[in-house]
Write a protein that holds these residues in place. Structure first.
Motif, PDB file in Angstrom:
ATOM      1  N   GLY A  35      13.436  15.577   6.513  1.00 30.13           N
ATOM      2  CA  GLY A  35      13.513  16.440   7.672  1.00 30.13           C
ATOM      3  C   GLY A  35      14.947  16.581   8.147  1.00 30.13           C
ATOM      4  N   LEU A  36      15.304  17.802   8.501  1.00 30.29           N
ATOM      5  CA  LEU A  36      16.634  18.102   9.033  1.00 30.29           C
ATOM      6  C   LEU A  36      16.457  18.770  10.390  1.00 30.29           C
ATOM      7  CD1 LEU A  36      19.751  18.712   8.878  1.00 30.29           C
ATOM      8  CD2 LEU A  36      19.112  20.795   7.628  1.00 30.29           C
ATOM      9  N   GLY A  37      17.038  18.200  11.433  1.00 32.36           N
ATOM     10  CA  GLY A  37      16.989  18.826  12.746  1.00 32.36           C
ATOM     11  C   GLY A  37      15.579  19.009  13.254  1.00 32.36           C
ATOM     12  N   ARG A  38      15.363  20.126  13.968  1.00 29.20           N
ATOM     13  CA  ARG A  38      14.083  20.376  14.616  1.00 29.20           C
ATOM     14  C   ARG A  38      13.508  21.739  14.226  1.00 29.20           C
ATOM     15  NH1 ARG A  38      13.307  16.685  18.993  1.00 29.20           N
ATOM     16  NH2 ARG A  38      14.481  14.829  18.364  1.00 29.20           N
ATOM     17  N   ARG A  39      12.254  21.913  14.548  1.00 32.23           N
ATOM     18  CA  ARG A  39      11.597  23.204  14.396  1.00 32.23           C
ATOM     19  C   ARG A  39      12.143  24.194  15.428  1.00 32.23           C
ATOM     20  NH1 ARG A  39       6.296  23.297  12.416  1.00 32.23           N
ATOM     21  NH2 ARG A  39       5.759  24.612  14.198  1.00 32.23           N
ATOM     22  N   PRO A  40      11.833  25.479  15.283  1.00 36.49           N
ATOM     23  CA  PRO A  40      12.327  26.452  16.268  1.00 36.49           C
ATOM     24  C   PRO A  40      11.887  26.148  17.691  1.00 36.49           C
ATOM     25  CG  PRO A  40      11.545  27.593  14.318  1.00 36.49           C
ATOM     26  CD  PRO A  40      11.164  26.154  14.150  1.00 36.49           C
ATOM     27  N   ASP A  41      10.713  25.502  17.863  1.00 35.12           N
ATOM     28  CA  ASP A  41      10.238  25.178  19.209  1.00 35.12           C
ATOM     29  C   ASP A  41      10.826  23.883  19.748  1.00 35.12           C
ATOM     30  OD1 ASP A  41       8.936  23.308  17.665  1.00 35.12           O
ATOM     31  OD2 ASP A  41       6.913  24.043  18.084  1.00 35.12           O
ATOM     32  N   GLY A  42      11.743  23.257  18.993  1.00 36.90           N
ATOM     33  CA  GLY A  42      12.373  22.030  19.442  1.00 36.90           C
ATOM     34  C   GLY A  42      11.633  20.768  19.053  1.00 36.90           C
ATOM     35  N   GLU A  43      10.451  20.906  18.480  1.00 39.16           N
ATOM     36  CA  GLU A  43       9.672  19.744  18.059  1.00 39.16           C
ATOM     37  C   GLU A  43      10.189  19.206  16.726  1.00 39.16           C
ATOM     38  OE1 GLU A  43       7.145  18.141  19.691  1.00 39.16           O
ATOM     39  OE2 GLU A  43       7.714  19.426  21.376  1.00 39.16           O
ATOM     40  N   ARG A  44       9.931  17.915  16.498  1.00 35.42           N
ATOM     41  CA  ARG A  44      10.305  17.312  15.219  1.00 35.42           C
ATOM     42  C   ARG A  44       9.381  17.799  14.107  1.00 35.42           C
ATOM     43  NH1 ARG A  44      10.367  11.084  16.979  1.00 35.42           N
ATOM     44  NH2 ARG A  44       8.455  11.804  17.978  1.00 35.42           N
ATOM     45  N   TRP A  45       9.916  17.766  12.884  1.00 36.70           N
ATOM     46  CA  TRP A  45       9.070  18.034  11.727  1.00 36.70           C
ATOM     47  C   TRP A  45       8.126  16.841  11.543  1.00 36.70           C
ATOM     48  CZ3 TRP A  45       9.592  22.831   9.932  1.00 36.70           C
ATOM     49  CH2 TRP A  45      10.801  23.488  10.142  1.00 36.70           C
ATOM     50  N   ARG A  46       6.862  17.113  11.302  1.00 36.26           N
ATOM     51  CA  ARG A  46       5.880  16.052  11.090  1.00 36.26           C
ATOM     52  C   ARG A  46       5.130  16.316   9.790  1.00 36.26           C
ATOM     53  NH1 ARG A  46       5.054  12.857  15.619  1.00 36.26           N
ATOM     54  NH2 ARG A  46       6.093  13.623  17.501  1.00 36.26           N
ATOM     55  N   VAL A  47       4.857  15.234   9.067  1.00 39.00           N
ATOM     56  CA  VAL A  47       4.164  15.356   7.781  1.00 39.00           C
ATOM     57  C   VAL A  47       3.022  14.353   7.735  1.00 39.00           C
ATOM     58  CG1 VAL A  47       6.246  16.148   6.588  1.00 39.00           C
ATOM     59  CG2 VAL A  47       5.695  13.705   6.620  1.00 39.00           C
ATOM     60  N   LEU A  48       2.030  14.680   6.944  1.00 33.39           N
ATOM     61  CA  LEU A  48       0.905  13.770   6.724  1.00 33.39           C
ATOM     62  C   LEU A  48       1.228  12.833   5.570  1.00 33.39           C
ATOM     63  CD1 LEU A  48      -2.192  16.148   6.989  1.00 33.39           C
ATOM     64  CD2 LEU A  48      -1.370  14.530   8.701  1.00 33.39           C
ATOM     65  N   VAL A  49       0.985  11.538   5.767  1.00 34.42           N
ATOM     66  CA  VAL A  49       1.078  10.585   4.662  1.00 34.42           C
ATOM     67  C   VAL A  49      -0.175  10.764   3.819  1.00 34.42           C
ATOM     68  CG1 VAL A  49       1.224   8.158   4.010  1.00 34.42           C
ATOM     69  CG2 VAL A  49       2.397   8.982   6.061  1.00 34.42           C
ATOM     70  N   GLU A  50       0.009  10.973   2.523  1.00 30.65           N
ATOM     71  CA  GLU A  50      -1.135  11.298   1.677  1.00 30.65           C
ATOM     72  C   GLU A  50      -2.144  10.162   1.668  1.00 30.65           C
ATOM     73  OE1 GLU A  50      -0.652  13.410  -1.973  1.00 30.65           O
ATOM     74  OE2 GLU A  50       1.499  13.546  -1.681  1.00 30.65           O
ATOM     75  N   PRO A  51      -3.427  10.479   1.945  1.00 25.11           N
ATOM     76  CA  PRO A  51      -4.465   9.432   1.959  1.00 25.11           C
ATOM     77  C   PRO A  51      -4.924   9.091   0.551  1.00 25.11           C
ATOM     78  CG  PRO A  51      -5.451  11.557   2.404  1.00 25.11           C
ATOM     79  CD  PRO A  51      -3.967  11.809   2.259  1.00 25.11           C
ATOM     80  N   ILE A  52      -5.651   7.999   0.441  1.00 25.20           N
ATOM     81  CA  ILE A  52      -6.316   7.685  -0.827  1.00 25.20           C
ATOM     82  C   ILE A  52      -7.367   8.755  -1.094  1.00 25.20           C
ATOM     83  CG2 ILE A  52      -7.827   6.016  -1.979  1.00 25.20           C
ATOM     84  CD1 ILE A  52      -6.409   3.810  -0.503  1.00 25.20           C
TER      85      ILE A  52
END
Length: 320
Positions: free
Chosen positions: A190-207
């Protein structure tokens, strides 16, 4: 970090590299042409392939692997950065991460010379193992040339994708992009923030097939990589073989974790550490990760369902 601009919107770019795909979600001005950015990203990933892909016969790594014994080879600066990181993690992990396992990777059918996954016999293993060993790697005094001792074959596949993510992130920064989520073959940064100022968030892949609540990670200037037997595996006579080779046995990791997720400051190290900790296993790997304050989560298949174990550094990230 500059504040997000109200004029920005999310744009998606993508392509192919390293036998997989790349994708970039970026925050950019609605009026900015995207084709130059796409072409710039592809060019930088193509340069990584030209240096570090064992599937390309004319790459720097392929030429080194074919070279005669006792010859010295000048390496490009980017190649040296990756090699130095690989040696650093090989040293800390006592060889659990080993960038010289190319012959074993091929023997088990996971590499460019492997026809298909297979289980080799003891004689084949005994013939190949002397050609591996990260301690045989020797740089000259200037740190710019690498000696080929004879028969040694580098394989940077467990670190090069992460490096590609870092290269793309640096390019986007230089191009004036304030926010982006960069992904190459599942490794993300992740680099910087989204246009709305929120952080980039990702899902950790489940089993696979596990019924569980999603684990969400914020990527605020950091990277995440996952390894384990959920990727690139095969089964033979009822036994599961992962693609992660244990240099101590010369065979794929026995009873590998379903997933080992690592968060680090750069994708190159997250990529390499996920492999090293998979090889070390849930006990020794977790202990090393905790000692070094790495953000790591082990996911294993238990008789009653998935079993998860996370280091304090990983738990703090999830709690943010």
């Amino acid at each position: 970090m500059r504040a997000p601009s109200a004029d920005n919107a999310i744009a998606d770019l993508g392509g192919e590299t390293m036998g997989t795909t790349w994708r970039v979600r970026l925050s950019a001005s609605r009026t900015r042409p995207l084709r130059p950015l796409h072409d710039g990203i592809q060019a930088r990933l193509d340069a990584v392939v030209a240096q570090m892909s064992p599937w390309e016969p004319d790459s720097d790594i392929s030429r080194y692997n074919r070279a005669p014994a006792d010859t010295w080879h000048a390496l490009p600066p980017a190649f040296l950065i990756v090699l130095q990181a690989a040696l650093e993690i090989a040293t800390i992990s006592d060889g659990a991460f080993d960038p010289t396992l190319g012959p074993l990777v091929d023997l088990w059918g996971f590499g460019p010379d492997g026809a298909h996954p297979r289980v080799p016999g003891p004689a084949a293993l005994d013939a190949v193992r002397p050609h591996c060993g990260w301690r045989r790697l020797e740089l000259d005094a200037s740190g710019t040339r690498l000696r080929q001792p004879g028969g040694l074959r580098l394989d940077l596949s467990a670190i090069a994708k992460g490096f590609g993510v870092d290269v793309v992130t640096a390019y986007l920064c230089a191009a004036g992009i304030d926010g982006a989520l960069v992904e190459v073959g599942g490794e993300l940064r992740g680099l910087g923030r989204r246009p709305d100022g929120e952080r980039w968030r990702v899902l950790v892949e489940p089993i696979a097939d596990a019924d569980e609540a999603p684990c969400v990670l914020p990527l605020d200037g950091c990277a995440v990589a996952t390894s384990g037997d959920g990727w690139h595996r095969f089964e033979h006579d009822g036994r599961r073989y992962s693609h992660s080779i244990d240099s101590r046995s010369g065979a794929p990791v026995a009873d590998a974790a379903a997933a080992v997720t690592v968060v680090a400051g750069d994708a190159m190290r997250a990529d390499a550490w996920s492999t090293a900790l998979t090889v070390l296993g849930p006990e020794a790997g977790f202990a090393l990760a905790a000692r070094r304050e790495l953000a790591v989560r082990f996911a294993q298949r238990g008789s009653d369902g998935p079993v998860y174990r996370a280091t304090p550094a990983f738990e703090r990230l999830v709690a943010e």
